[in-house]
Design an enzyme around this catalytic site. Structure first.
Site, PDB file in Angstrom:
ATOM      1  N   GLU A 208     -13.326  89.155  22.374  1.00 35.98           N
ATOM      2  CA  GLU A 208     -12.060  89.868  22.493  1.00 35.98           C
ATOM      3  C   GLU A 208     -11.651  89.956  23.962  1.00 35.98           C
ATOM      4  O   GLU A 208     -12.428  90.439  24.794  1.00 35.98           O
ATOM      5  CB  GLU A 208     -12.161  91.286  21.918  1.00 35.98           C
ATOM      6  CG  GLU A 208     -12.282  91.329  20.412  1.00 35.98           C
ATOM      7  CD  GLU A 208     -12.183  92.742  19.856  1.00 35.98           C
ATOM      8  OE1 GLU A 208     -11.905  92.868  18.652  1.00 35.98           O
ATOM      9  OE2 GLU A 208     -12.382  93.723  20.617  1.00 35.98           O
ATOM     10  N   CYS A 209     -10.468  89.493  24.291  1.00 38.11           N
ATOM     11  CA  CYS A 209      -9.891  89.599  25.625  1.00 38.11           C
ATOM     12  C   CYS A 209     -10.852  89.050  26.686  1.00 38.11           C
ATOM     13  O   CYS A 209     -10.969  87.844  26.833  1.00 38.11           O
ATOM     14  CB  CYS A 209      -9.473  91.037  25.924  1.00 38.11           C
ATOM     15  SG  CYS A 209      -8.192  91.156  27.199  1.00 38.11           S
ATOM     16  N   GLY A 210     -11.578  89.878  27.422  1.00 38.24           N
ATOM     17  CA  GLY A 210     -12.520  89.373  28.407  1.00 38.24           C
ATOM     18  C   GLY A 210     -13.558  88.459  27.799  1.00 38.24           C
ATOM     19  O   GLY A 210     -13.942  87.432  28.396  1.00 38.24           O
TER      20      GLY A 210
ATOM     21  N   SER B 276      -9.685  86.060  20.644  1.00 35.87           N
ATOM     22  CA  SER B 276      -8.285  86.202  21.030  1.00 35.87           C
ATOM     23  C   SER B 276      -8.183  87.299  22.078  1.00 35.87           C
ATOM     24  O   SER B 276      -9.168  87.966  22.410  1.00 35.87           O
ATOM     25  CB  SER B 276      -7.417  86.562  19.814  1.00 35.87           C
ATOM     26  OG  SER B 276      -7.559  87.933  19.490  1.00 35.87           O
TER      27      SER B 276
END
Length: 442
Positions: free
Chosen positions: A331-333, A433
């Site tokens: 997720e993200c990072g 994502s």
């Protein structure tokens, strides 16, 4: 009827951000914990950073998020059971202003207070007003019939005369004053683009928390605080199942670069029978070779990209897990780590795990922020194609190049229903994502 445990609680909110509610919350948590009270901290809304400060202030007790927009009522009930059971007091810090919610108006701190039938302690920045405080507080008290403001904290009060004017004005509307707090520049909290600097990175945190507790102790009306509390009902058998476990043994990245994992998700996986192990990508760690799933949360990998790129054990461990078809979710990072490269804010490119055909960059920042409604475009460890979730997005990096639509992970829309198109990426058992999932939709 299920067994219930009775504790007391309140919501700490404010008319707007930067009124001082986080400092007041931390001061109260540390003061009560220091006095031996078992206090359960909670944070309203999609916030990863404040919770670590709450945990430090309340003698290491985990802080759980409560989100009236992104969480189903049963998830909130399960979180209350996990977070508040056995406590004497539950303290819920709000987000933004009391009535500020998602773009469609839902999910405000006021909705949490109404759903839990808890009173609100309103923190007012009184630095630039006197008698007008009565009109402000009266407006917040009367705005919604299902939200009760049971007391106020007057913050940044200048002089004894200023205090007298404020108290007299509030007495005219019969509003209890729980504390009158003078300004203290040493209690300022440094921030970064996603909010406060993380608790783990702030030097002198214990000294700050004790100073804040002393500050509140000197100016707190204990009787008024006690009168501002109300009972909180906690369902002892409430289930906590926000997301399906990624596997039976989930290796979770955890350090300063990957700190944005919601406690309720991890606890929910445990309660569904999964075992969790933790590793630090930043400090030479690698996922357990026996794990059948890996979770890479968000955080600040861009601040440590060179060190992450140099962790060959990490990269080899992730690639070996992909080879054995372990589920790897970022997720993200964590999503950025799974790509081929990450370009930091100075324009330096760093090689990443190269498990997803994406590149991410901070060289040209573009802020993406908001709640998201999410539909899975493929079968994954999170569930079958068509699974629905709610979550949020907050980042400044951009994904470079174009991902084939067939390989996209989610379709997303914002809180108003506006279509945001496909997002994320998947390749084999690896997927991720920029979105942070909070709960599933039934």
């Amino acid at each position: 009827m299920p067994d219930r445990h009775l504790t007391r609680g309140l919501v700490i909110a404010a008319p707007a951000s930067a009124s001082g509610k986080t400092t007041v919350t931390l001061a109260l948590l540390r003061l009560l914990a220091r006095e031996g009270c078992i206090v359960a901290p909670f944070k309203a809304g999609p916030d990863y950073i404040d919770g670590a400060f709450h945990r430090a202030a309340s003698a290491g007790r985990p802080c759980y998020n409560l989100d009236a927009y992104a969480m189903r009522p049963e998830t909130i009930a399960g979180i209350l059971r996990a977070g508040a059971m056995g406590s004497e007091l539950a303290v819920i810090e709000g987000v933004m202003g009391l009535f500020d919610g998602a773009a469609n108006g839902d999910g405000a701190t006021a909705d949490i207070a109404a759903q839990l039938k808890l009173p609100v302690l309103l923190v007012v920045d009184a630095a630039r007003q006197s008698q007008s405080v009565a009109a402000l507080v009266h407006g917040f008290r009367s705005f919604r019939d299902d939200v009760r403001v049971s007391g106020v904290v007057l913050n940044r009060v200048g002089t004894a005369r200023h205090e007298t004017l404020l108290r007299k004005a509030l007495a005219g509307i019969d509003m209890p004053v729980v504390a009158v707090l003078p300004s203290d520049k040493k209690l300022a909290l440094p921030s970064r683009h996603l909010g406060l600097v993380q608790a783990e990175e702030r030097g002198g945190l214990e000294l700050f928390l004790d100073r804040a507790a002393d500050w509140l102790h000197r100016h707190l009306d204990r009787a008024a605080l006690d009168a501002a509390l109300a009972p909180l009902q906690v369902e002892a058998d409430a289930a906590l199942r926000p997301l399906a476990p990624l596997g039976q043994h989930i290796a979770v990245a955890r350090d300063e670069a990957f700190a944005f994992a919601y406690p309720h998700l991890l606890q929910g996986w445990r309660e569904q029978g999964a075992s969790l192990s933790f590793f630090s990508p930043l400090h030479g760690g690698s996922p357990d070779a026996h794990a059948d799933a890996i979770f890479l949360p968000g955080g600040y990998p861009e601040l440590h990209a060179g060190k992450l790129a140099g962790n060959t054990r990490l990269m080899q461990g992730l690639r070996a897990a992909a080879m054995r078809q372990a589920a790897i979710y970022g997720e993200c990072g964590g999503f950025m780590l799974l790509g081929s490269s990450l370009t930091d804010g100075e324009g330096r490119q760093h090689a990443m795990a190269d498990l997803l055909p994406i590149e991410t960059s901070f060289a040209q920042r573009k802020r993406r922020l908001g709640y998201r409604r999410i539909v899975s475009l493929a079968d994954t460890a999170l569930g079958p194609k068509g699974s629905r979730f709610r979550g949020h997005e907050f980042h400044y990096s951009v994904q470079m190049g174009r991902t084939d639509r067939a390989a996209a992970l989610f379709a997303a829309c914002d809180a108003t229903g506006a279509d945001l198109g496909p997002t994320g990426c998947r390749q084999g058992s690896v997927f991720g994502s920029y979105l942070h999932l909070i709960d599933r939709e039934d």
